[in-house]
Design an enzyme around this catalytic site. Structure first.
Site, PDB file in Angstrom:
ATOM      1  N   HIS A 138      10.046   4.872  -2.353  1.00 59.25           N
ATOM      2  CA  HIS A 138       9.270   4.574  -3.565  1.00 59.25           C
ATOM      3  C   HIS A 138       8.462   5.816  -3.922  1.00 59.25           C
ATOM      4  O   HIS A 138       7.299   5.938  -3.585  1.00 59.25           O
ATOM      5  CB  HIS A 138       8.340   3.389  -3.289  1.00 59.25           C
ATOM      6  CG  HIS A 138       7.497   2.994  -4.453  1.00 59.25           C
ATOM      7  ND1 HIS A 138       8.029   2.548  -5.641  1.00 59.25           N
ATOM      8  CD2 HIS A 138       6.157   2.969  -4.619  1.00 59.25           C
ATOM      9  CE1 HIS A 138       7.045   2.265  -6.476  1.00 59.25           C
ATOM     10  NE2 HIS A 138       5.899   2.525  -5.881  1.00 59.25           N
ATOM     11  N   THR A 184       0.828  -1.211   0.000  1.00 57.12           N
ATOM     12  CA  THR A 184       0.000   0.000   0.000  1.00 57.12           C
ATOM     13  C   THR A 184       0.867   1.268   0.000  1.00 57.12           C
ATOM     14  O   THR A 184       1.852   1.353   0.734  1.00 57.12           O
ATOM     15  CB  THR A 184      -0.924  -0.024   1.241  1.00 57.12           C
ATOM     16  OG1 THR A 184      -1.710  -1.214   1.202  1.00 57.12           O
ATOM     17  CG2 THR A 184      -1.832   1.190   1.281  1.00 57.12           C
TER      18      THR A 184
HETATM   19  P1  A3D Z   1      -7.487  -1.689  -5.541  1.00 55.16           P
HETATM   20  O1  A3D Z   1      -7.751  -2.512  -6.748  1.00 55.16           O
HETATM   21  O2  A3D Z   1      -8.327  -0.497  -5.275  1.00 55.16           O
HETATM   22  O3  A3D Z   1      -7.558  -2.676  -4.266  1.00 55.16           O
HETATM   23  C1  A3D Z   1      -7.530  -2.217  -2.959  1.00 55.16           C
HETATM   24  C2  A3D Z   1      -8.481  -3.073  -2.151  1.00 55.16           C
HETATM   25  O4  A3D Z   1      -8.353  -2.694  -0.766  1.00 55.16           O
HETATM   26  C3  A3D Z   1      -9.974  -2.866  -2.529  1.00 55.16           C
HETATM   27  O5  A3D Z   1     -10.534  -4.097  -2.918  1.00 55.16           O
HETATM   28  C4  A3D Z   1     -10.591  -2.327  -1.251  1.00 55.16           C
HETATM   29  O6  A3D Z   1     -11.924  -2.802  -1.017  1.00 55.16           O
HETATM   30  C5  A3D Z   1      -9.638  -2.870  -0.193  1.00 55.16           C
HETATM   31  N1  A3D Z   1      -9.701  -2.170   1.086  1.00 55.16           N
HETATM   32  C6  A3D Z   1      -9.901  -0.850   1.319  1.00 55.16           C
HETATM   33  N2  A3D Z   1      -9.907  -0.619   2.649  1.00 55.16           N
HETATM   34  C7  A3D Z   1      -9.687  -1.821   3.246  1.00 55.16           C
HETATM   35  C8  A3D Z   1      -9.580  -2.242   4.597  1.00 55.16           C
HETATM   36  N3  A3D Z   1      -9.682  -1.364   5.599  1.00 55.16           N
HETATM   37  N4  A3D Z   1      -9.341  -3.546   4.850  1.00 55.16           N
HETATM   38  C9  A3D Z   1      -9.235  -4.432   3.839  1.00 55.16           C
HETATM   39  N5  A3D Z   1      -9.331  -4.094   2.540  1.00 55.16           N
HETATM   40  C10 A3D Z   1      -9.561  -2.808   2.258  1.00 55.16           C
HETATM   41  O7  A3D Z   1      -5.952  -1.197  -5.504  1.00 55.16           O
HETATM   42  P2  A3D Z   1      -4.671  -1.973  -6.079  1.00 55.16           P
HETATM   43  O8  A3D Z   1      -4.746  -3.409  -5.714  1.00 55.16           O
HETATM   44  O9  A3D Z   1      -4.451  -1.593  -7.486  1.00 55.16           O
HETATM   45  O10 A3D Z   1      -3.528  -1.238  -5.228  1.00 55.16           O
HETATM   46  C11 A3D Z   1      -3.454  -1.450  -3.835  1.00 55.16           C
HETATM   47  C12 A3D Z   1      -2.419  -0.500  -3.210  1.00 55.16           C
HETATM   48  O11 A3D Z   1      -1.124  -0.790  -3.718  1.00 55.16           O
HETATM   49  C13 A3D Z   1      -2.636   0.996  -3.483  1.00 55.16           C
HETATM   50  O12 A3D Z   1      -2.394   1.746  -2.304  1.00 55.16           O
HETATM   51  C14 A3D Z   1      -1.592   1.312  -4.546  1.00 55.16           C
HETATM   52  O13 A3D Z   1      -1.217   2.679  -4.522  1.00 55.16           O
HETATM   53  C15 A3D Z   1      -0.475   0.422  -4.096  1.00 55.16           C
HETATM   54  N6  A3D Z   1       0.550   0.123  -5.101  1.00 55.16           N
HETATM   55  C16 A3D Z   1       1.830   0.077  -4.669  1.00 55.16           C
HETATM   56  C17 A3D Z   1       2.841  -0.220  -5.555  1.00 55.16           C
HETATM   57  C18 A3D Z   1       4.258  -0.280  -5.065  1.00 55.16           C
HETATM   58  O14 A3D Z   1       5.147  -0.532  -5.826  1.00 55.16           O
HETATM   59  C19 A3D Z   1       4.550   0.001  -3.666  1.00 55.16           C
HETATM   60  C20 A3D Z   1       2.543  -0.458  -6.909  1.00 55.16           C
HETATM   61  C21 A3D Z   1       1.224  -0.412  -7.313  1.00 55.16           C
HETATM   62  C22 A3D Z   1       0.224  -0.119  -6.395  1.00 55.16           C
END
Ligand code: A3D
Length: 320
Positions: free
Chosen positions: A176, A120
């Site tokens: 990052h 995250t």
């Molecule tokens: P997304 O597809 O929105 O998935 C996030 C999930 O988290 C959703 O299904 C939400 O319902 C769930 N969620 C929200 N609040 C909660 C909670 N309190 N408890 C449990 N689940 C919850 O996002 P994504 O999968 O594309 O990305 C997830 C995270 O990774 C984001 O913060 C991105 O910015 C991050 N990210 C980081 C990198 C790195 O290289 C560090 C790269 C890409 C994305």
């Protein structure tokens, strides 16, 4: 021996991809946790139904209950929100900090012996906060970013040199974010450092500088193309590489956000550094020496992360 248990906290784009990869590689049984009702259950069932074609042995379960992650060996955290075009990773801080609190408490109560990989964003501050909220040992909590950023750098280099990605070792340090430090001196093709390849005429300094900048902007490039979210295939693959290193005690040398206790001059915070990952979690930080230019870039990046940690403390008093 029972299969390892892998808990995925967040079943969105990255969480679903993590589940698919973990099952296909038979790393263990997978529990997908998410607050969005139906999402983790639906993804778990969908992936399980791909099992007969792929022929993997792994069970998948979706849940809204932290009790189901009990005894997990690995927890990979993607819960929160990703950025949209025009947003920086730092814009996510307020929302995702609250999420880290509930996730940290859920892990502490149910899977205190797990190796925890946070994804995250904003990554370095969120992994710090997650560790504070969970109270787990520092060597068992780390952040995935360096493997992804180095992967992007390696991909661009392999295209520039027209060589196999397997022969490119790329190395990205620091936080990052926009201040990350792709290290030209420590990145090689079959052991030949990039500055030597410039001298050999394989590329020019201008082209190399452009690749370094494209690496720093790698996340934004994908956000700009997708428009509805951020990258997920390569981030998931990178975290699986780290989880596999832990589960199989591979002693892989991988860059990740690790808690520094004086290494590279960083005291008491998480930032991207080269580490050794094995059964002991983050077993070692590779305490490399930086030249003046690298040190300036690294210090700049560390200061940016420090600013985000201070912002977290300002939002949540229990962190101060
Ligand atoms: P997304 O597809 O929105 O998935 C996030 C999930 O988290 C959703 O299904 C939400 O319902 C769930 N969620 C929200 N609040 C909660 C909670 N309190 N408890 C449990 N689940 C919850 O996002 P994504 O999968 O594309 O990305 C997830 C995270 O990774 C984001 O913060 C991105 O910015 C991050 N990210 C980081 C990198 C790195 O290289 C560090 C790269 C890409 C994305």
């Amino acid at each position: 021996m029972a299969r390892p248990k892998i808990a995925l906290i967040g079943a969105g784009q990255i969480g679903g991809t993590l589940a698919h990869l973990a099952a296909m590689k038979e790393l263990g049984d997978v529990v997908l946790f998410d607050i969005a009702e139906g999402t983790p259950e639906g993804k778990a069932l969908d992936i399980a139904e791909s099992g007969p074609s792929e022929g993997f042995d792994a069970s998948l379960k979706g849940t809204q209950s932290y009790a189901d992650i009990a005894g997990a060996d690995v927890c990979i955290v993607t819960a929160g929100v990703p950025r949209k075009p025009g947003m920086s990773r730092d814009d996510l801080l307020g929302i995702n900090l609250k999420v880290m609190k509930s996730v940290g408490e859920g892990i502490a109560a149910n899977a205190p012996d797990a190796f925890v990989i946070c994804i995250t964003n904003p990554l370095d501050a969120m992994v710090w906060a997650l560790r504070e909220f969970s109270g787990l040992p520092h060597n068992k909590v780390c952040g995935m970013a360096g493997v992804l950023d180095s992967g992007r750098f390696a991909h661009f280099l392999s295209e520039e040199f027209n060589v196999s990605m397997r022969d490119v070792t790329a190395f990205v340090l620091g936080g990052h974010g926009d201040t990350m430090v792709p290290s030209v001196r420590y990145s090689t093709v079959a052991g030949i450092p990039l500055p030597d390849l410039v001298e050999m005429g394989w590329t020019t300094q201008e082209k190399l500088d452009a690749i370094v900048q494209r690496t720093r902007d790698g996340g934004a490039e994908i956000v700009g193309l997708l428009k509805t979210g951020s990258a997920f295939y390569a981030p998931a693959t990178s975290a699986i590489e780290m989880a596999e290193a832990y589960l199989k005690d591979q002693k892989r040398v991988l860059p990740c956000a690790a808690y520094c206790n004086g290494e590279l001059g960083v005291e008491g915070m998480y930032v991207g550094v080269p580490t050794v990952i094995g059964a002991g979690g983050i077993e070692r930080i590779v305490n490399i020496t930086l030249n003046e230019e690298e040190q300036t870039g690294f210090d700049n990046s560390v200061n940016a992360v420090k600013g985000l940690i201070e912002a977290c403390k300002g939002i949540d008093n229990s962190l101060a």
